[in-house]
Write a protein that holds these residues in place. Structure first.
Motif, PDB file in Angstrom:
ATOM      1  N   VAL A 231     -15.855  -1.430 139.964  1.00 57.29           N
ATOM      2  CA  VAL A 231     -14.646  -0.596 139.979  1.00 57.29           C
ATOM      3  C   VAL A 231     -13.410  -1.475 140.093  1.00 57.29           C
ATOM      4  O   VAL A 231     -12.433  -1.319 139.342  1.00 57.29           O
ATOM      5  CB  VAL A 231     -14.690   0.397 141.164  1.00 57.29           C
ATOM      6  N   PHE A 232     -13.456  -2.420 141.020  1.00 54.68           N
ATOM      7  CA  PHE A 232     -12.323  -3.309 141.258  1.00 54.68           C
ATOM      8  C   PHE A 232     -11.980  -4.113 140.004  1.00 54.68           C
ATOM      9  O   PHE A 232     -10.817  -4.201 139.596  1.00 54.68           O
ATOM     10  CB  PHE A 232     -12.653  -4.245 142.418  1.00 54.68           C
ATOM     11  N   LEU A 233     -12.991  -4.707 139.389  1.00 54.59           N
ATOM     12  CA  LEU A 233     -12.760  -5.518 138.193  1.00 54.59           C
ATOM     13  C   LEU A 233     -12.201  -4.675 137.049  1.00 54.59           C
ATOM     14  O   LEU A 233     -11.318  -5.119 136.308  1.00 54.59           O
ATOM     15  CB  LEU A 233     -14.054  -6.211 137.763  1.00 54.59           C
ATOM     16  N   LYS A 234     -12.693  -3.467 136.921  1.00 56.64           N
ATOM     17  CA  LYS A 234     -12.220  -2.598 135.843  1.00 56.64           C
ATOM     18  C   LYS A 234     -10.777  -2.166 136.074  1.00 56.64           C
ATOM     19  O   LYS A 234      -9.940  -2.222 135.161  1.00 56.64           O
ATOM     20  CB  LYS A 234     -13.123  -1.368 135.732  1.00 56.64           C
ATOM     21  N   LEU A 235     -10.470  -1.773 137.297  1.00 55.08           N
ATOM     22  CA  LEU A 235      -9.127  -1.277 137.587  1.00 55.08           C
ATOM     23  C   LEU A 235      -8.078  -2.382 137.513  1.00 55.08           C
ATOM     24  O   LEU A 235      -6.923  -2.128 137.180  1.00 55.08           O
ATOM     25  CB  LEU A 235      -9.091  -0.617 138.966  1.00 55.08           C
ATOM     26  N   THR A 236      -8.478  -3.604 137.845  1.00 57.59           N
ATOM     27  CA  THR A 236      -7.532  -4.728 137.803  1.00 57.59           C
ATOM     28  C   THR A 236      -7.620  -5.489 136.481  1.00 57.59           C
ATOM     29  O   THR A 236      -7.094  -6.596 136.357  1.00 57.59           O
ATOM     30  CB  THR A 236      -7.773  -5.701 138.976  1.00 57.59           C
ATOM     31  N   GLU A 237      -8.282  -4.887 135.521  1.00 55.60           N
ATOM     32  CA  GLU A 237      -8.352  -5.415 134.155  1.00 55.60           C
ATOM     33  C   GLU A 237      -8.978  -6.806 134.114  1.00 55.60           C
ATOM     34  O   GLU A 237      -8.598  -7.640 133.289  1.00 55.60           O
ATOM     35  CB  GLU A 237      -6.958  -5.439 133.531  1.00 55.60           C
TER      36      GLU A 237
END
Length: 253
Positions: A231-237
């Protein structure tokens, strides 16, 4: 309780925090997660009364940070990302200094020091100069100092840095106990599996803005991912970038 409303903080032309809003209830652990340079540490320093906001409203335990930062410091325990300690003192001298500043009665201070020193296993270092201690031991000294006055609010910026597994587990259990006692805790960490375990809610901060907030399960559902790390990696691109780097490493090694 902590209330943050439209908080901004600028350093000259650079805006480190850009209009963020969130709350932390009594008896809640709130994870503030973000990459380096995202505004986490600046936000936490404002919550702890160390920095003043450029604009917006921040209330900690019923006290407005802009109007009475000293009172905020009295009710808050703050651990910065890098321990800030008097390196020419021993841990015992430092704890006594903190106790005098906090106005903790001597017997009460001694009892708390003994309990926390035993918990974090630093008894053999009490007579050593802080400057000679390892990073992990200095981190334990910083944690103990932040808890000596029995704060209602805890602001912990990467407090797990340098801790051995046993001490990290003890800190985790302490935070869960503090939550049961109704304290408000803001906690940042790069160990996302830990955040997934102990945080009641999470705010993801990126480029000075909170881009998503909710329970871990809500964020997973929103991002269509199965772990907080993804989730973190996806949201922070960062997800595609990480995949590209890993592929390049595999080809090169």
């Amino acid at each position: 309780m902590i209330e943050v409303e439209n908080l901004t903080k600028s350093f000259g032309p650079t805006r480190a925090v850009n209009g963020i809003t969130f709350t932390v209830g009594d008896g809640e652990i709130y994870g503030l997660l973000g990459p380096n340079g995202s505004g986490k540490s600046t936000t936490m320093k404002i919550l702890a009364g160390i920095l003043g906001p450029t604009s917006g409203r921040v209330v900690v335990g019923g006290v407005d940070v802009s109007q009475d930062p000293r009172r905020v410091k009295e009710i808050t325990g703050y651990v910065p990302e890098t321990p800030v300690l008097y390196e020419s003192l021993t841990p015992v001298e430092f704890f006594n200094f903190v106790g005098s500043v906090r106005g903790i009665p001597r017997e009460e201070l001694q009892e708390r020091v003994e309990t926390l020193v035993r918990a974090f296993g630093i008894g053999s270092y009490l007579g050593e100069m802080i400057g000679s201690l390892s990073f992990g031991t200095r981190q334990k000294v910083s944690l103990i100092a932040a808890m000596l006055h029995d704060p209602r609010v805890l602001i912990l910026d990467e407090a797990m840095n340098g801790l051995d597994p046993k001490s990290a587990r003890i800190l985790r259990e302490l935070l869960l106990q503090f939550r049961e006692e109704g304290r408000s805790i803001v906690f940042s960490t790069h160990v996302l599996a830990l955040a997934e375990t102990i945080c009641d809610r999470v705010g993801v901060i990126y480029n000075g803005e909170i881009i998503s907030e909710g329970t871990v399960e809500q964020l997973k559902e929103f991002a269509h991912e199965e772990s907080l790390e993804d989730v973190f990696l996806k949201l922070t691109e960062s997800q595609d970038e990480v995949s590209s780097i890993v592929r390049a490493l595999k080809n090169a090694l």
